[in-house]
Design an enzyme around this catalytic site. Structure first.
Site, PDB file in Angstrom:
ATOM      1  N   ARG A 179      -7.503  -0.507  -6.645  1.00 20.98           N
ATOM      2  CA  ARG A 179      -7.826   0.577  -5.860  1.00 20.98           C
ATOM      3  C   ARG A 179      -8.155   1.813  -6.622  1.00 20.98           C
ATOM      4  O   ARG A 179      -7.195   2.466  -7.076  1.00 20.98           O
ATOM      5  CB  ARG A 179      -7.005   0.798  -4.666  1.00 20.98           C
ATOM      6  CG  ARG A 179      -6.816  -0.504  -3.889  1.00 20.98           C
ATOM      7  CD  ARG A 179      -5.823  -0.537  -2.653  1.00 20.98           C
ATOM      8  NE  ARG A 179      -6.536   0.438  -1.609  1.00 20.98           N
ATOM      9  CZ  ARG A 179      -5.942   1.134  -0.555  1.00 20.98           C
ATOM     10  NH1 ARG A 179      -4.735   0.951  -0.489  1.00 20.98           N
ATOM     11  NH2 ARG A 179      -6.719   2.119   0.154  1.00 20.98           N
ATOM     12  N   ASP A 208      -2.720  10.361  -2.181  1.00 21.43           N
ATOM     13  CA  ASP A 208      -3.034   9.351  -3.052  1.00 21.43           C
ATOM     14  C   ASP A 208      -3.557   9.872  -4.418  1.00 21.43           C
ATOM     15  O   ASP A 208      -3.306   9.148  -5.451  1.00 21.43           O
ATOM     16  CB  ASP A 208      -3.924   8.098  -2.366  1.00 21.43           C
ATOM     17  CG  ASP A 208      -3.530   7.521  -1.430  1.00 21.43           C
ATOM     18  OD1 ASP A 208      -3.002   6.397  -1.696  1.00 21.43           O
ATOM     19  OD2 ASP A 208      -3.260   8.177  -0.267  1.00 21.43           O
ATOM     20  N   ASN A 268      -6.342  11.902   0.759  1.00 20.04           N
ATOM     21  CA  ASN A 268      -5.176  11.227   1.324  1.00 20.04           C
ATOM     22  C   ASN A 268      -5.833  10.487   2.501  1.00 20.04           C
ATOM     23  O   ASN A 268      -7.257  10.563   2.581  1.00 20.04           O
ATOM     24  CB  ASN A 268      -4.407  12.219   2.137  1.00 20.04           C
ATOM     25  CG  ASN A 268      -2.941  11.468   2.704  1.00 20.04           C
ATOM     26  OD1 ASN A 268      -2.368  10.649   2.011  1.00 20.04           O
ATOM     27  ND2 ASN A 268      -2.730  11.747   3.905  1.00 20.04           N
ATOM     28  N   GLN A 297      -2.135   2.198  10.372  1.00 20.30           N
ATOM     29  CA  GLN A 297      -0.814   2.397   9.586  1.00 20.30           C
ATOM     30  C   GLN A 297       0.068   3.009  10.002  1.00 20.30           C
ATOM     31  O   GLN A 297       1.327   3.031   9.784  1.00 20.30           O
ATOM     32  CB  GLN A 297      -1.254   2.968   8.049  1.00 20.30           C
ATOM     33  CG  GLN A 297      -2.090   1.772   7.326  1.00 20.30           C
ATOM     34  CD  GLN A 297      -3.527   2.017   7.173  1.00 20.30           C
ATOM     35  OE1 GLN A 297      -3.961   2.249   8.177  1.00 20.30           O
ATOM     36  NE2 GLN A 297      -3.889   1.899   5.973  1.00 20.30           N
ATOM     37  N   ARG A 302       1.008  -1.250   0.077  1.00 20.89           N
ATOM     38  CA  ARG A 302       0.042   0.047   0.214  1.00 20.89           C
ATOM     39  C   ARG A 302       0.912   1.224  -0.073  1.00 20.89           C
ATOM     40  O   ARG A 302       2.098   1.219   0.302  1.00 20.89           O
ATOM     41  CB  ARG A 302      -0.875  -0.028   1.265  1.00 20.89           C
ATOM     42  CG  ARG A 302      -0.025  -0.482   2.390  1.00 20.89           C
ATOM     43  CD  ARG A 302      -0.572   0.417   3.669  1.00 20.89           C
ATOM     44  NE  ARG A 302      -0.419   1.579   3.739  1.00 20.89           N
ATOM     45  CZ  ARG A 302       0.593   2.514   3.772  1.00 20.89           C
ATOM     46  NH1 ARG A 302       1.825   1.771   3.993  1.00 20.89           N
ATOM     47  NH2 ARG A 302       0.834   3.599   3.692  1.00 20.89           N
ATOM     48  N   GLY A 303       0.431   2.332  -0.520  1.00 22.51           N
ATOM     49  CA  GLY A 303       1.236   3.732  -0.326  1.00 22.51           C
ATOM     50  C   GLY A 303       1.270   3.848  -1.839  1.00 22.51           C
ATOM     51  O   GLY A 303       1.517   3.306  -2.628  1.00 22.51           O
ATOM     52  N   ALA A 304       0.859   5.200  -2.462  1.00 24.22           N
ATOM     53  CA  ALA A 304       0.650   5.648  -3.622  1.00 24.22           C
ATOM     54  C   ALA A 304       1.807   5.391  -4.371  1.00 24.22           C
ATOM     55  O   ALA A 304       1.704   4.710  -5.477  1.00 24.22           O
ATOM     56  CB  ALA A 304       0.458   7.323  -3.687  1.00 24.22           C
TER      57      ALA A 304
END
Length: 377
Positions: free
Chosen positions: A87, A240, A250, A199, A53-55
């Protein structure tokens, strides 16, 4: 590329065939284990279950996923479509998948083998470019903080996770914090736990501890009291998706922090690569906000060895059976609440459509002059 322990993501030629290998973020901080994805459906599952995960790193995952499909002789267009839609809010995921798909298409007339090699080369280039961009984010962001809050001894509040786990390098917002820390300018990192999947408490605290930072985890609801007592000098978050008008999507909980920061006259800074700016999304109201499952709120996040849902593990009930939940993955902060957007192409402050357009144009010019000649927009 900056690595501390197990690599976050890599493409491997294993004895059983090609694979995308991920550090399984669902099991952090308890253990560092890897998830091996040998086909695109497995990678999509990893993305949707937040193993990765994470842009920025989602863009890398999307690129490697298309390269994996090409190497296996699978339907490349179908793979790119699956990955791009895994996503919906994070624009980098579709960006990486489409970029590598385009590279594959350009080389197709030279044969499937050459096209697959070209796709992998593009995916690896994207990975390297993200690492280099992360270093520029740290440079621009730390310089901006010196201007906004001179004197050092900063108490920085961050939200969600924006470090090496989301990047080919040291991250986005947390890369800036690390640069400030290395320069001796960090007094305290306030880490919002980030509900519902923690997170911040699980991942940002994990990275902060590895970096030797002075940090404290706080419940998301405690941020207001920190501002009120004058304990926050700056807020740094990632993104994001950034709309053309400067609105920032975000991790949910970001917007209230922006409101608090404005009320208390504290700089609120967004740190993201320019690829996170989406000129095709005109305004914040046009951003599709992903809705997550209710059980992430109504059950405790921990199973036996990681997040609930990892390998079918169930969490502990926190709400009555059948309770409904409002669980958006993101919220949208309007540009007027954002002090600056730090990108790998420069800083937008004030945050305007014109300035973001200039940064995107600079990125396109740089890409068009690159060795492979591909436009990256």
């Amino acid at each position: 590329m900056a690595e501390e322990g197990v690599p976050v993501i890599r493409y491997e030629e294993l004895p059983e065939g090609p694979a995308v290998v991920l550090l399984d973020q669902r099991r952090l901080p308890r253990e560092e284990t890897e998830w091996v994805c040998t086909d695109v459906p497995a990678l999509v599952d990893a993305i949707q279950s937040l193993a990765v995960r994470g842009a920025p790193v989602l863009g890398i995952a999307g690129g490697y996923g298309v390269a994996l499909a090409a190497a296996r002789g699978d339907d490349v267009a179908g793979a790119a479509e699956q990955l791009a839609n895994a996503r919906p809010t994070a624009v980098n995921l579709a960006y990486g998948a489409r970029l590598v798909e385009a590279a594959y298409r350009e080389a197709e007339r030279s044969g499937a083998g050459a096209a697959a090699a070209r796709a992998l080369a593009q995916a690896r280039a994207l990975h390297q470019e993200d690492a280099e961009g992360s270093a520029r984010l740290a440079e621009y962001g730390s310089a901006l903080l010196e201007e906004l809050v001179p004197g050092g001894g900063l108490r920085i509040l961050t939200h969600c996770n924006t470090g090496r786990l989301v990047s080919g390098g040291e991250g986005t917002a947390l890369a800036v914090v690390k640069a400030v820390h290395r320069a001796g300018g960090l007094r305290r990192l306030w880490v919002g736990e980030t509900r519902p999947l923690l997170q911040g408490a699980r991942l940002t605290a994990y990275e902060a501890a590895k970096a030797g930072m002075a940090y404290s985890v706080l419940t998301d609801g405690a941020a207001g009291s920190l501002f009120a007592s004058g304990e926050v000098d700056a807020v740094l978050v990632g993104a994001d998706r950034i709309a053309a008008d400067g609105s920032v999507a975000n991790k949910v909980g970001t917007y209230p922090l922006a409101v608090l920061a404005r009320h208390h006259r504290v700089p609120f800074v967004v740190v993201a690569p320019v690829t996170t700016v989406d000129p095709a999304t005109a305004a914040g109201c046009d951003i599709e906000v992903e809705q997550r499952a209710a059980h992430e709120v109504t059950e405790g996040p921990w199973g036996r060895s990681g997040l609930s849902g990892a390998e079918g593990e169930e969490g502990r009930a926190l709400a009555p059976v059948g309770a409904q939940a409002h669980n958006p993955a993101f919220d949208v902060t309007p540009s007027e609440l954002v002090t600056a957007v730090v990108t790998d192409q420069g800083v937008a402050s004030p945050v305007t459509a014109e300035r973001l357009g200039e940064l995107c144009s600079a990125s396109r010019r740089q890409a068009s002059g690159s060795a492979d000649g591909m436009m990256r927009s």
